[in-house]
Design an enzyme around this catalytic site. Structure first.
Site, mmCIF file in Angstrom:
data_model
loop_
_atom_site.group_PDB
_atom_site.id
_atom_site.type_symbol
_atom_site.label_atom_id
_atom_site.label_comp_id
_atom_site.label_asym_id
_atom_site.label_seq_id
_atom_site.Cartn_x
_atom_site.Cartn_y
_atom_site.Cartn_z
ATOM 1 N N THR A 91 2.013 4.509 -4.400
ATOM 2 C CA THR A 91 2.988 4.472 -5.497
ATOM 3 C C THR A 91 4.198 3.610 -5.153
ATOM 4 O O THR A 91 4.559 3.452 -3.987
ATOM 5 C CB THR A 91 3.489 5.889 -5.828
ATOM 6 O OG1 THR A 91 3.879 6.553 -4.611
ATOM 7 C CG2 THR A 91 2.416 6.708 -6.526
ATOM 8 N N ARG A 92 4.827 3.081 -6.210
ATOM 9 C CA ARG A 92 6.115 2.407 -6.104
ATOM 10 C C ARG A 92 6.979 2.835 -7.290
ATOM 11 O O ARG A 92 6.473 3.057 -8.392
ATOM 12 C CB ARG A 92 5.953 0.880 -6.128
ATOM 13 C CG ARG A 92 5.285 0.290 -4.912
ATOM 14 C CD ARG A 92 6.132 0.418 -3.656
ATOM 15 N NE ARG A 92 5.527 -0.238 -2.517
ATOM 16 C CZ ARG A 92 4.603 0.307 -1.715
ATOM 17 N NH1 ARG A 92 4.178 1.535 -1.963
ATOM 18 N NH2 ARG A 92 4.109 -0.374 -0.697
ATOM 19 N N LYS A 102 6.279 12.568 -1.259
ATOM 20 C CA LYS A 102 6.301 11.339 -0.459
ATOM 21 C C LYS A 102 7.744 10.887 -0.275
ATOM 22 O O LYS A 102 8.502 10.793 -1.242
ATOM 23 C CB LYS A 102 5.491 10.247 -1.155
ATOM 24 C CG LYS A 102 5.511 8.888 -0.456
ATOM 25 C CD LYS A 102 4.752 7.869 -1.297
ATOM 26 C CE LYS A 102 4.980 6.445 -0.805
ATOM 27 N NZ LYS A 102 4.356 5.444 -1.684
ATOM 28 N N CYS A 140 4.313 0.202 7.033
ATOM 29 C CA CYS A 140 4.141 -1.015 6.240
ATOM 30 C C CYS A 140 5.209 -2.013 6.654
ATOM 31 O O CYS A 140 5.924 -1.796 7.647
ATOM 32 C CB CYS A 140 4.206 -0.712 4.747
ATOM 33 S SG CYS A 140 5.859 -0.257 4.160
ATOM 34 N N LYS A 168 8.030 -3.527 -8.147
ATOM 35 C CA LYS A 168 8.184 -3.223 -9.576
ATOM 36 C C LYS A 168 8.265 -4.483 -10.425
ATOM 37 O O LYS A 168 7.899 -4.480 -11.598
ATOM 38 C CB LYS A 168 9.426 -2.354 -9.797
ATOM 39 C CG LYS A 168 10.743 -3.044 -9.464
ATOM 40 C CD LYS A 168 11.957 -2.151 -9.635
ATOM 41 C CE LYS A 168 12.068 -1.107 -8.570
ATOM 42 N NZ LYS A 168 12.308 -1.662 -7.204
ATOM 43 N N HIS A 222 0.836 -1.203 0.000
ATOM 44 C CA HIS A 222 0.000 0.000 0.000
ATOM 45 C C HIS A 222 0.872 1.256 0.000
ATOM 46 O O HIS A 222 2.091 1.189 0.024
ATOM 47 C CB HIS A 222 -0.939 -0.004 1.208
ATOM 48 C CG HIS A 222 -0.253 0.042 2.533
ATOM 49 N ND1 HIS A 222 0.409 -1.043 3.051
ATOM 50 C CD2 HIS A 222 -0.116 1.035 3.453
ATOM 51 C CE1 HIS A 222 0.910 -0.728 4.233
ATOM 52 N NE2 HIS A 222 0.620 0.531 4.501
ATOM 53 N N HIS A 259 14.717 3.517 3.258
ATOM 54 C CA HIS A 259 14.776 2.134 2.792
ATOM 55 C C HIS A 259 15.495 1.218 3.780
ATOM 56 O O HIS A 259 15.052 0.077 3.998
ATOM 57 C CB HIS A 259 15.478 2.080 1.437
ATOM 58 C CG HIS A 259 15.649 0.687 0.889
ATOM 59 N ND1 HIS A 259 14.569 -0.079 0.484
ATOM 60 C CD2 HIS A 259 16.751 -0.081 0.696
ATOM 61 C CE1 HIS A 259 15.011 -1.253 0.058
ATOM 62 N NE2 HIS A 259 16.321 -1.283 0.175
#
Length: 375
Positions: free
Chosen positions: A47-48, A262, A311, A344, A44, A266
């Site tokens: 966007t990715r 956003k 997430c 992706k 969720h 990572h």
């Protein structure tokens, strides 16, 4: 209640696999503990990024290119815009593995890539302030995927091809031999000839019942949207980005229709139990302060937090994926450990999983993702 293939976990990879299997004519059941697309796992957040020249290693590039082709196909099949070509700006010190892999993979595969010094980056995108010792690698043909809509599109097509999708159906028991699979939920029992396990953070426990103990580590991750000047950061002018800095690894997206910039981190994250309630964004002080520190250093005109979300990543020790057949059961395909950079690829991984189930092999090179490295 008997199917050709049962897919456990109908998220990013599982939903795509369900579509390709159903399209091939197989009778498919997809089971998910929630109702995908949902906000309980890893897919969720709107966007990715999809990158083609790949900092994590050149082996990923052919898969990234095939994935892009399949996303384009999915747009045509559904009539939905799923990919936004913003370009992707990769930033870091010139002599890092991440930057060197991007440059070398672009050369190897003849991918368009602009290598810019810090002053060129700062001039082209005034919302960025890079120090002198950083460079930027800009991929003009890459961009963003609308992740929830991608999963929804594969769900729509899978159902059109006859797949059954049972939501809010958690698997309680799993039994496998070489020609039969039995899957039990709270109130139903299903059988099939083959199985796909793509259950994200829940894969480790499921696979342990099949005598396969993989080093899969679920961690809590956060990302947030910040108020941003649309003149500087709107998606028609500003790229998606990935920064490898001395403070950590960050990624982000331009503002889409005023949503804000956003940003997420990572690396890092705390190990969690996916069956326990995860702390919401801002329950830890560093959730917001870490992202603000990044923005203060590199995008100083953006500071005011709008909102954030939490997430999960499911990490492998080497942060490469697991895509393989079970070492004992050739009728079980496994996809897990996507370590925060897998979405992706979910289109092509869905296709690979269908090939592993139907043919027992794939022509695509997945040697890097073998289970053997952990067993």
């Amino acid at each position: 209640m008997h199917y050709d293939v049962i897919v456990i976990g109908a998220g990013s990879m599982g939903m795509a696999a369900g579509y390709f299997l159903a399209k091939s004519g197989k009778r498919i059941l997809l089971l998910d503990s929630f109702n995908p697309p949902h906000d309980k796992g890893s897919h969720h957040g709107d966007t990715r990024i999809i990158r083609h020249a790949y900092g994590e290693g050149g082996e990923y590039v052919p898969l990234a290119l095939k994935a892009q082709e399949l996303w384009n196909d999915l747009e045509k099949l559904t009539g939905k815009q799923l990919f936004i070509r913003t370009g992707v700006l990769n930033v870091g010190y010139e002599k890092t593995d991440f930057i060197e892999n991007i440059i070398s993979s672009a050369k190897t595969h003849s991918l368009p890539l602009e290598i810019l010094d810090s002053s060129e980056v700062n001039k082209r995108w005034p919302g960025i302030n890079l120090p002198d010792n950083y460079i930027g690698c800009f991929e003009p043909t890459s961009g963003m995927l609308k992740c929830g809509e991608c999963i929804g599109a594969y769900r729509e097509l899978a159902e059109q091809h006859g797949a059954t999708i049972l939501t809010n159906s958690k698997v309680k028991e799993l039994v496998v031999d070489n020609d039969r699979v039995t899957v039990k939920t709270e109130d139903q029992t299903f059988t099939a000839g083959a199985l796909v396990v793509s259950a994200g953070a829940w894969s480790r426990n499921l696979l342990s019942t099949l005598n396969l103990n993989l080093p899969l580590n679920p961690v809590r991750k956060t990302f947030a949207w910040f108020n941003a000047s649309e003149d500087l950061y709107n998606y028609k002018q500003f790229p998606a980005f990935a920064f490898e800095t001395s403070q950590g690894q960050y990624y982000g997206f331009p503002s889409i229709d005023g949503a804000g910039l956003k940003v997420g981190r990572h690396d890092g994250g705390e190990t969690i139990n996916p069956d326990e309630a995860m702390r919401e964004f801002s329950e830890l002080e560093e959730d917001a302060t870490d992202l603000r520190q990044f923005l203060h250093s590199y995008m100083p005109s953006t500071q005011q937090l709008k909102y954030g979300k939490a997430c999960m990543y499911t990490l492998t020790p080497d942060e490469d994926f697991i895509i393989d057949l079970h070492p004992t059961y050739s009728n079980v395909a496994i996809a897990s450990g996507f370590s925060g950079h897998g979405f992706k690829f979910s289109s092509v991984i869905g296709q690979i999983l269908s090939e592993l189930i139907i043919l027992g092999k794939t022509e695509k090179n997945i040697t890097l993702f073998s289970i053997d490295r952990f067993t």
